[in-house]
Design a protein around this motif. Sequence first.
Motif, PDB file in Angstrom:
ATOM      1  N   LEU A 125     -21.137  -0.985  -8.936  1.00 50.31           N
ATOM      2  CA  LEU A 125     -20.750  -1.497  -7.622  1.00 50.31           C
ATOM      3  C   LEU A 125     -19.900  -2.739  -7.776  1.00 50.31           C
ATOM      4  O   LEU A 125     -18.889  -2.903  -7.119  1.00 50.31           O
ATOM      5  N   THR A 126     -20.358  -3.620  -8.681  1.00 59.07           N
ATOM      6  CA  THR A 126     -19.622  -4.852  -8.898  1.00 59.07           C
ATOM      7  C   THR A 126     -18.213  -4.549  -9.386  1.00 59.07           C
ATOM      8  O   THR A 126     -17.246  -5.112  -8.908  1.00 59.07           O
ATOM      9  N   THR A 127     -18.118  -3.606 -10.326  1.00 64.50           N
ATOM     10  CA  THR A 127     -16.806  -3.244 -10.837  1.00 64.50           C
ATOM     11  C   THR A 127     -15.905  -2.787  -9.698  1.00 64.50           C
ATOM     12  O   THR A 127     -14.753  -3.194  -9.590  1.00 64.50           O
ATOM     13  N   GLN A 128     -16.481  -1.965  -8.829  1.00 67.43           N
ATOM     14  CA  GLN A 128     -15.712  -1.457  -7.693  1.00 67.43           C
ATOM     15  C   GLN A 128     -15.219  -2.607  -6.809  1.00 67.43           C
ATOM     16  O   GLN A 128     -14.055  -2.653  -6.419  1.00 67.43           O
ATOM     17  N   ALA A 129     -16.117  -3.548  -6.545  1.00 62.89           N
ATOM     18  CA  ALA A 129     -15.753  -4.671  -5.685  1.00 62.89           C
ATOM     19  C   ALA A 129     -14.670  -5.528  -6.340  1.00 62.89           C
ATOM     20  O   ALA A 129     -13.729  -5.966  -5.685  1.00 62.89           O
ATOM     21  N   VAL A 130     -14.817  -5.731  -7.663  1.00 62.39           N
ATOM     22  CA  VAL A 130     -13.821  -6.530  -8.374  1.00 62.39           C
ATOM     23  C   VAL A 130     -12.466  -5.829  -8.345  1.00 62.39           C
ATOM     24  O   VAL A 130     -11.437  -6.451  -8.092  1.00 62.39           O
ATOM     25  N   LEU A 131     -12.485  -4.515  -8.563  1.00 60.53           N
ATOM     26  CA  LEU A 131     -11.233  -3.760  -8.550  1.00 60.53           C
ATOM     27  C   LEU A 131     -10.536  -3.863  -7.207  1.00 60.53           C
ATOM     28  O   LEU A 131      -9.330  -4.068  -7.141  1.00 60.53           O
ATOM     29  N   SER A 132     -11.316  -3.709  -6.133  1.00 55.69           N
ATOM     30  CA  SER A 132     -10.634  -3.726  -4.859  1.00 55.69           C
ATOM     31  C   SER A 132     -10.223  -5.140  -4.470  1.00 55.69           C
ATOM     32  O   SER A 132      -9.231  -5.343  -3.801  1.00 55.69           O
ATOM     33  N   PHE A 133     -10.973  -6.134  -4.967  1.00 51.90           N
ATOM     34  CA  PHE A 133     -10.543  -7.516  -4.742  1.00 51.90           C
ATOM     35  C   PHE A 133      -9.227  -7.777  -5.474  1.00 51.90           C
ATOM     36  O   PHE A 133      -8.303  -8.378  -4.932  1.00 51.90           O
ATOM     37  N   GLN A 134      -9.162  -7.264  -6.717  1.00 56.15           N
ATOM     38  CA  GLN A 134      -7.941  -7.426  -7.503  1.00 56.15           C
ATOM     39  C   GLN A 134      -6.757  -6.763  -6.788  1.00 56.15           C
ATOM     40  O   GLN A 134      -5.666  -7.328  -6.681  1.00 56.15           O
ATOM     41  N   LEU A 135      -7.013  -5.546  -6.281  1.00 54.45           N
ATOM     42  CA  LEU A 135      -5.938  -4.810  -5.598  1.00 54.45           C
ATOM     43  C   LEU A 135      -5.485  -5.558  -4.343  1.00 54.45           C
ATOM     44  O   LEU A 135      -4.308  -5.605  -4.022  1.00 54.45           O
ATOM     45  N   GLU A 136      -6.454  -6.163  -3.663  1.00 54.84           N
ATOM     46  CA  GLU A 136      -6.103  -6.933  -2.469  1.00 54.84           C
ATOM     47  C   GLU A 136      -5.203  -8.122  -2.844  1.00 54.84           C
ATOM     48  O   GLU A 136      -4.209  -8.392  -2.175  1.00 54.84           O
ATOM     49  N   GLN A 137      -5.572  -8.815  -3.940  1.00 56.88           N
ATOM     50  CA  GLN A 137      -4.724  -9.938  -4.389  1.00 56.88           C
ATOM     51  C   GLN A 137      -3.333  -9.431  -4.754  1.00 56.88           C
ATOM     52  O   GLN A 137      -2.329 -10.041  -4.406  1.00 56.88           O
ATOM     53  N   ASP A 138      -3.300  -8.279  -5.457  1.00 60.01           N
ATOM     54  CA  ASP A 138      -2.011  -7.699  -5.840  1.00 60.01           C
ATOM     55  C   ASP A 138      -1.174  -7.360  -4.610  1.00 60.01           C
ATOM     56  O   ASP A 138       0.040  -7.536  -4.605  1.00 60.01           O
ATOM     57  N   LEU A 139      -1.853  -6.851  -3.579  1.00 66.20           N
ATOM     58  CA  LEU A 139      -1.127  -6.446  -2.373  1.00 66.20           C
ATOM     59  C   LEU A 139      -0.550  -7.672  -1.662  1.00 66.20           C
ATOM     60  O   LEU A 139       0.565  -7.639  -1.143  1.00 66.20           O
ATOM     61  N   ARG A 140      -1.322  -8.775  -1.668  1.00 67.03           N
ATOM     62  CA  ARG A 140      -0.786 -10.013  -1.085  1.00 67.03           C
ATOM     63  C   ARG A 140       0.484 -10.440  -1.794  1.00 67.03           C
ATOM     64  O   ARG A 140       1.466 -10.828  -1.166  1.00 67.03           O
ATOM     65  N   ILE A 141       0.448 -10.355  -3.130  1.00 67.24           N
ATOM     66  CA  ILE A 141       1.636 -10.729  -3.906  1.00 67.24           C
ATOM     67  C   ILE A 141       2.780  -9.763  -3.598  1.00 67.24           C
ATOM     68  O   ILE A 141       3.914 -10.163  -3.380  1.00 67.24           O
ATOM     69  N   ALA A 142       2.423  -8.478  -3.525  1.00 63.90           N
ATOM     70  CA  ALA A 142       3.442  -7.442  -3.263  1.00 63.90           C
ATOM     71  C   ALA A 142       4.204  -7.724  -1.977  1.00 63.90           C
ATOM     72  O   ALA A 142       5.419  -7.545  -1.901  1.00 63.90           O
ATOM     73  N   LEU A 143       3.457  -8.176  -0.970  1.00 67.21           N
ATOM     74  CA  LEU A 143       4.088  -8.422   0.328  1.00 67.21           C
ATOM     75  C   LEU A 143       5.072  -9.585   0.269  1.00 67.21           C
ATOM     76  O   LEU A 143       5.991  -9.668   1.070  1.00 67.21           O
ATOM     77  N   ASN A 144       4.860 -10.487  -0.702  1.00 67.63           N
ATOM     78  CA  ASN A 144       5.759 -11.646  -0.808  1.00 67.63           C
ATOM     79  C   ASN A 144       6.875 -11.454  -1.830  1.00 67.63           C
ATOM     80  O   ASN A 144       7.714 -12.320  -1.975  1.00 67.63           O
ATOM     81  N   THR A 145       6.821 -10.345  -2.555  1.00 64.37           N
ATOM     82  CA  THR A 145       7.820 -10.187  -3.623  1.00 64.37           C
ATOM     83  C   THR A 145       8.557  -8.851  -3.547  1.00 64.37           C
ATOM     84  O   THR A 145       9.044  -8.349  -4.556  1.00 64.37           O
ATOM     85  N   ARG A 146       8.613  -8.284  -2.365  1.00 66.67           N
ATOM     86  CA  ARG A 146       9.368  -7.054  -2.132  1.00 66.67           C
ATOM     87  C   ARG A 146       9.012  -5.924  -3.085  1.00 66.67           C
ATOM     88  O   ARG A 146       9.878  -5.243  -3.614  1.00 66.67           O
ATOM     89  N   GLN A 147       7.710  -5.711  -3.308  1.00 64.65           N
ATOM     90  CA  GLN A 147       7.298  -4.564  -4.131  1.00 64.65           C
ATOM     91  C   GLN A 147       7.148  -3.300  -3.309  1.00 64.65           C
ATOM     92  O   GLN A 147       6.991  -2.216  -3.860  1.00 64.65           O
TER      93      GLN A 147
END
Length: 276
Positions: A17-39
């Motif tokens: 469960l923790t792994t899952q939560a960490v993964l989706s937290f990581q993806l959320e951080q990545d998505l925030r970056i994506a929105l600011n860097t035209r990915q």
Amino acid sequence: KAKAQGKNCYELYSSQLTTQAVLSFQLEQDLRIALNTRQLLLHYQPQFSLKSGDLCGLEVLVRWQHPEKGMMPPGEFIPLAEETNLIIPLGWQVIELACEQILVWQEQGKMVPPVAINISPKQLLEADFIEHINAILARFGIARSQIELEITESLIMQDPDYAIEQLNSLRQAGYRLAIDDFGIGYSSLNRLKQLPLDRLKIDYSFTRDIGTNPKDEAIILTVIALGKSLNIEVLAEGVETEAQLAFLKAQGCDSVQGFLLGRPVPEQELLSLHAA
Ligand code: C2E
Ligand code: MG
Ligand code: MG
Ligand code: MG
């Protein structure tokens, strides 16, 4: 012993469960970056009229060029975006990117059919949605009739009165409106009657079973008849075979979209745009 096993099971479960939560937290951080860097980038899928055979629309489908994971389809990040509210800035970015592209095509002297954009219920229910989209189109000098907003039945179920009010205002402002994935939701025919719609898009799960499931064929015929009597255009999604195409044409479906006629592709690979 059993107790020890139980404990192990528990630990395994909780660490997963923790792994899952960490993964989706990581993806959320990545998505925030994506929105600011035209990915994010857009692919376009053509829609064709069955009467004339002409291109009658383009649907915008978002992709995420992730720096490590490569090209990601929307199914892998739109649900997370919805959960985290990132769908709001993401949705605006899609509209801006689409307008930017439409302007380029227009400047190249190309004839651009209505461009369909998927709008999440959350985004459409924002109080300033109409002002905000109007402002973006005005900034690019694009006519509202150039844009078709695709919404799903879930929007209407969430807050029917407000949704109907928003949709009426959008229609009055000049936007085209379509119901996406029609047939798999639960919006009542009574609601449908109250909506100012230009198009119903029959969900691909019905199209897929043409020729194998008479029940799906019956549903398609019913939607086509409904469209005719309510004066709403009907488009079938997910057309993959000649047999499906022939059936839809024979039954009087207005338009089609699917891999048989054109996959979603980046702008450079879009072959169907002609000079105005
Ligand atoms: P949708 O709006 O129903 O889009 C149609 C999906 O079916 C697309 O998947 C498209 O690639 C796929 N498709 C098209 N023709 C065929 C076919 O012949 N056979 C099959 N099997 N599939 C076909 P995609 O691009 O993965 O998008 C999935 C969903 O993600 C979309 O479903 C839409 O609900 C959502 N989506 C895409 N872009 C956006 C966006 O910008 N904003 C929001 N909120 N949602 C989006
Ligand atoms: Mg769609
Ligand atoms: Mg659909
Ligand atoms: Mg869908």
